[in-house]
Design a protein around this motif. Structure first.
Motif, PDB file in Angstrom:
ATOM      1  N   GLN A   1       0.833  -1.202   0.000  1.00  0.00           N
ATOM      2  CA  GLN A   1       0.000   0.000   0.000  1.00  0.00           C
ATOM      3  C   GLN A   1       0.869   1.254   0.000  1.00  0.00           C
ATOM      4  OE1 GLN A   1      -1.931   1.418   3.693  1.00  0.00           O
ATOM      5  NE2 GLN A   1      -3.852   0.721   2.766  1.00  0.00           N
ATOM      6  N   GLY A   2       0.355   2.344  -0.574  1.00  0.00           N
ATOM      7  CA  GLY A   2       1.107   3.582  -0.626  1.00  0.00           C
ATOM      8  C   GLY A   2       1.524   4.094   0.734  1.00  0.00           C
ATOM      9  N   ASN A   3       0.635   4.043   1.704  1.00  0.00           N
ATOM     10  CA  ASN A   3       0.984   4.514   3.040  1.00  0.00           C
ATOM     11  C   ASN A   3       2.122   3.705   3.648  1.00  0.00           C
ATOM     12  OD1 ASN A   3      -0.836   6.622   3.081  1.00  0.00           O
ATOM     13  ND2 ASN A   3      -2.423   5.501   4.196  1.00  0.00           N
ATOM     14  N   MET A   4       2.147   2.412   3.386  1.00  0.00           N
ATOM     15  CA  MET A   4       3.232   1.584   3.921  1.00  0.00           C
ATOM     16  C   MET A   4       4.541   1.832   3.163  1.00  0.00           C
ATOM     17  SD  MET A   4       2.213   0.211   6.564  1.00  0.00           S
ATOM     18  CE  MET A   4       3.744  -0.675   6.822  1.00  0.00           C
ATOM     19  N   ALA A   5       4.445   2.185   1.891  1.00  0.00           N
ATOM     20  CA  ALA A   5       5.653   2.555   1.152  1.00  0.00           C
ATOM     21  C   ALA A   5       6.256   3.830   1.729  1.00  0.00           C
ATOM     22  CB  ALA A   5       5.327   2.745  -0.332  1.00  0.00           C
ATOM     23  N   CYS A   6       5.417   4.727   2.191  1.00  0.00           N
ATOM     24  CA  CYS A   6       5.887   5.926   2.874  1.00  0.00           C
ATOM     25  C   CYS A   6       6.651   5.557   4.136  1.00  0.00           C
ATOM     26  CB  CYS A   6       4.706   6.838   3.207  1.00  0.00           C
ATOM     27  SG  CYS A   6       5.123   8.325   4.134  1.00  0.00           S
ATOM     28  N   VAL A   7       6.127   4.602   4.892  1.00  0.00           N
ATOM     29  CA  VAL A   7       6.810   4.123   6.108  1.00  0.00           C
ATOM     30  C   VAL A   7       8.186   3.568   5.760  1.00  0.00           C
ATOM     31  CG1 VAL A   7       6.733   2.387   7.940  1.00  0.00           C
ATOM     32  CG2 VAL A   7       4.667   3.669   7.350  1.00  0.00           C
ATOM     33  N   GLU A   8       8.243   2.737   4.731  1.00  0.00           N
ATOM     34  CA  GLU A   8       9.516   2.134   4.328  1.00  0.00           C
ATOM     35  C   GLU A   8      10.518   3.213   3.898  1.00  0.00           C
ATOM     36  OE1 GLU A   8      10.466  -0.911   4.631  1.00  0.00           O
ATOM     37  OE2 GLU A   8       8.564  -1.925   5.083  1.00  0.00           O
ATOM     38  N   GLY A   9      10.041   4.208   3.170  1.00  0.00           N
ATOM     39  CA  GLY A   9      10.929   5.279   2.747  1.00  0.00           C
ATOM     40  C   GLY A   9      11.451   6.095   3.911  1.00  0.00           C
ATOM     41  N   ALA A  10      10.580   6.359   4.884  1.00  0.00           N
ATOM     42  CA  ALA A  10      10.992   7.133   6.057  1.00  0.00           C
ATOM     43  C   ALA A  10      12.073   6.401   6.849  1.00  0.00           C
ATOM     44  CB  ALA A  10       9.785   7.418   6.946  1.00  0.00           C
ATOM     45  N   ILE A  11      11.866   5.119   7.068  1.00  0.00           N
ATOM     46  CA  ILE A  11      12.871   4.327   7.803  1.00  0.00           C
ATOM     47  C   ILE A  11      14.193   4.316   7.041  1.00  0.00           C
ATOM     48  CG2 ILE A  11      13.451   2.025   8.653  1.00  0.00           C
ATOM     49  CD1 ILE A  11      11.260   3.320  10.298  1.00  0.00           C
ATOM     50  N   LYS A  12      14.110   4.132   5.726  1.00  0.00           N
ATOM     51  CA  LYS A  12      15.319   4.090   4.907  1.00  0.00           C
ATOM     52  C   LYS A  12      16.046   5.439   4.936  1.00  0.00           C
ATOM     53  CE  LYS A  12      16.333   1.076   2.559  1.00  0.00           C
ATOM     54  NZ  LYS A  12      17.260  -0.091   2.727  1.00  0.00           N
ATOM     55  N   ALA A  13      15.291   6.534   4.995  1.00  0.00           N
ATOM     56  CA  ALA A  13      15.897   7.869   5.019  1.00  0.00           C
ATOM     57  C   ALA A  13      16.552   8.193   6.353  1.00  0.00           C
ATOM     58  CB  ALA A  13      14.844   8.918   4.696  1.00  0.00           C
ATOM     59  N   GLY A  14      16.282   7.372   7.371  1.00  0.00           N
ATOM     60  CA  GLY A  14      16.878   7.607   8.673  1.00  0.00           C
ATOM     61  C   GLY A  14      15.938   8.213   9.691  1.00  0.00           C
ATOM     62  N   CYS A  15      14.637   8.260   9.390  1.00  0.00           N
ATOM     63  CA  CYS A  15      13.675   8.764  10.367  1.00  0.00           C
ATOM     64  C   CYS A  15      13.687   7.882  11.610  1.00  0.00           C
ATOM     65  CB  CYS A  15      12.273   8.783   9.766  1.00  0.00           C
ATOM     66  SG  CYS A  15      10.995   9.336  10.912  1.00  0.00           S
ATOM     67  N   ARG A  16      13.816   8.523  12.763  1.00  0.00           N
ATOM     68  CA  ARG A  16      13.854   7.768  14.026  1.00  0.00           C
ATOM     69  C   ARG A  16      12.880   8.326  15.060  1.00  0.00           C
ATOM     70  NH1 ARG A  16      15.523   4.935  10.869  1.00  0.00           N
ATOM     71  NH2 ARG A  16      17.456   3.723  10.811  1.00  0.00           N
TER      72      ARG A  16
ATOM     73  N   HIS B   1      14.685   0.045  -3.067  1.00  0.00           N
ATOM     74  CA  HIS B   1      16.075   0.086  -3.518  1.00  0.00           C
ATOM     75  C   HIS B   1      16.921   0.995  -2.636  1.00  0.00           C
ATOM     76  CE1 HIS B   1      15.505   4.168  -5.175  1.00  0.00           C
ATOM     77  NE2 HIS B   1      14.284   3.739  -5.451  1.00  0.00           N
ATOM     78  N   ASP B   2      18.220   0.980  -2.878  1.00  0.00           N
ATOM     79  CA  ASP B   2      19.173   1.838  -2.166  1.00  0.00           C
ATOM     80  C   ASP B   2      19.839   2.833  -3.119  1.00  0.00           C
ATOM     81  OD1 ASP B   2      18.864   0.547   0.362  1.00  0.00           O
ATOM     82  OD2 ASP B   2      20.086  -1.106  -0.387  1.00  0.00           O
ATOM     83  N   ASN B   3      19.204   3.092  -4.249  1.00  0.00           N
ATOM     84  CA  ASN B   3      19.828   3.905  -5.286  1.00  0.00           C
ATOM     85  C   ASN B   3      19.582   5.394  -5.048  1.00  0.00           C
ATOM     86  OD1 ASN B   3      21.176   4.588  -7.648  1.00  0.00           O
ATOM     87  ND2 ASN B   3      19.325   4.368  -8.904  1.00  0.00           N
ATOM     88  N   PHE B   4      20.106   5.891  -3.933  1.00  0.00           N
ATOM     89  CA  PHE B   4      19.935   7.302  -3.616  1.00  0.00           C
ATOM     90  C   PHE B   4      20.951   7.691  -2.554  1.00  0.00           C
ATOM     91  CE2 PHE B   4      16.624   4.678  -1.609  1.00  0.00           C
ATOM     92  CZ  PHE B   4      17.133   4.641  -0.321  1.00  0.00           C
TER      93      PHE B   4
END
Length: 364
Positions: free
Chosen positions: A7-22, A182-185
């Protein structure tokens, strides 16, 4: 790299964690609640913190405090909650506090349509708080972009010390699609001052000053009042002019770095200017129109603000069509810049534009 169907909302969660949101603070509100639920599950597993606050005013307050404590921080909400946050959003601009605010838009005004999609909060990102400030506003149109653009939002927040808005809608938030995790960023982290204690945390001659962190010996003062280079209140006209021009110019001067868009057939006679979910219908419609011999193209705004004035001014189209899930907001920005006739194709009530709606605007 993983590939998942989510789901889009869960993709947002995954992106936030990957970006370093704590750190996440929020209050459940449809249609953004899955973001809060996802962060509640995932943040503790990576050493982060989740707090459900008593309301949205408290949520944005906690996010600002956590950011000054050194954590990448975010919240997620929808229309009514976004309205409640506006005063402290202004505080975050004045104190140059990096954070990410996700708004999964629903129909309004007031309680409106809690489960239906809208783009009715777009101008609230630009003018919702008081005073002069320049926001960064990002608009995803797919589940993959919910992942990618959440990371982009954190990078902008950290790079420019600014609240960044990720403005999706119920359709993108709740649809499910394939996502490549992905990690392409590049991951950008805020810079800290070298000097302790920090004597001038807000220098007027530096676009984006390094950000001190509470509890690390910087010994600084943070206030929403107009403040001098030392961070202490000084409401003189001279100081206010220097401070507010700096915090707005750091965005205006870097528009070339910030502004992103997707375009195709940019020299077409009929151009669509779109953003978010309606752009999905626009892309299909443009290709169908071209099969019928109509010289059509599109520009999809990825960053809605800063608004790409020069890009729109450079169009040679005789007709510019702006589909929005509201009664006209970004339409007025396009009308201000475009040379040709500018036509709004509005849609409210929660339904997405259909290709026939867009084709009708071309031939009328």
């Amino acid at each position: 790299m993983k590939v998942e169907f989510m789901q889009g909302n869960m993709a947002c969660v995954e992106g936030a964690i990957k970006a370093g949101c704590r750190f996440f603070a929020g209050y459940p509100i449809t249609p953004s609640t899955e973001i809060a639920e996802g962060m509640a599950k995932k943040l503790p597993k990576v050493g982060g913190y989740y707090v459900q606050m008593e309301d949205e005013i408290a949520s944005i307050s906690a996010v600002i405090g956590a950011s000054w404590g050194g954590l990448k921080s975010m919240t997620a909400t929808s229309g009514p909650g976004f309205s409640l946050m506006q005063e402290n959003i202004g505080y975050a601009f004045m104190t140059e506090t990096p954070c990410v605010i996700v708004n999964i838009q629903r129909g309004g005004p007031s309680t409106g349509q809690p489960t239906m999609a809208s783009q009715g909060d777009m101008m609230q990102t630009r003018w919702g708080s008081h005073g002069d400030y320049e926001p960064i506003v990002i608009s995803p149109s797919s589940v993959q972009e919910m992942y990618d653009f959440t990371i982009m939002a954190f990078n902008y927040a950290e790079k420019y010390r600014i609240p960044v808005f990720l403005m999706a809608d119920e359709i993108v938030g709740h649809m499910r699609e394939k996502v490549v995790l992905h990690d392409n960023f590049e991951i950008i982290d805020r810079k800290k001052p070298e000097e302790k204690p920090c004597k001038n945390p807000y220098p007027f001659d530096v676009d984006v000053p390094p950000m001190p962190v509470f509890g690390e010996g910087y010994n600084i003062h943070v206030t929403g009042l107009t403040h001098n280079e030392k961070g202490y209140p000084d409401v003189s006209p001279e100081t206010h002019d220097k401070l507010v021009r700096r915090i707005t110019n750091k965005i205006r001067k870097n528009k070339d770095d910030i502004v992103k868009y997707e375009g195709k057939y940019l020299n077409a006679d009929v151009m669509f200017v779109c953003y978010g979910t309606p752009s999905r219908a626009v892309k299909h419609t443009v290709e169908e129109l071209r099969k019928k011999g109509i010289d059509a193209g599109y520009i999809r705004l990825i960053t809605v603000f800063p608004f790409p004035d020069e890009l729109i001014k450079g169009l040679d189209a005789s007709k510019v069509i702006v589909p929005e899930m509201n009664l006209g907001q970004i339409y007025y920005e396009v009308e201000r810049c475009a040379k040709g006739d500018v036509v709004l194709v509005d849609k409210i009530g929660g339904e997405l534009h259909r290709p026939e709606d867009l084709e009708k605007a071309v031939f009328e």
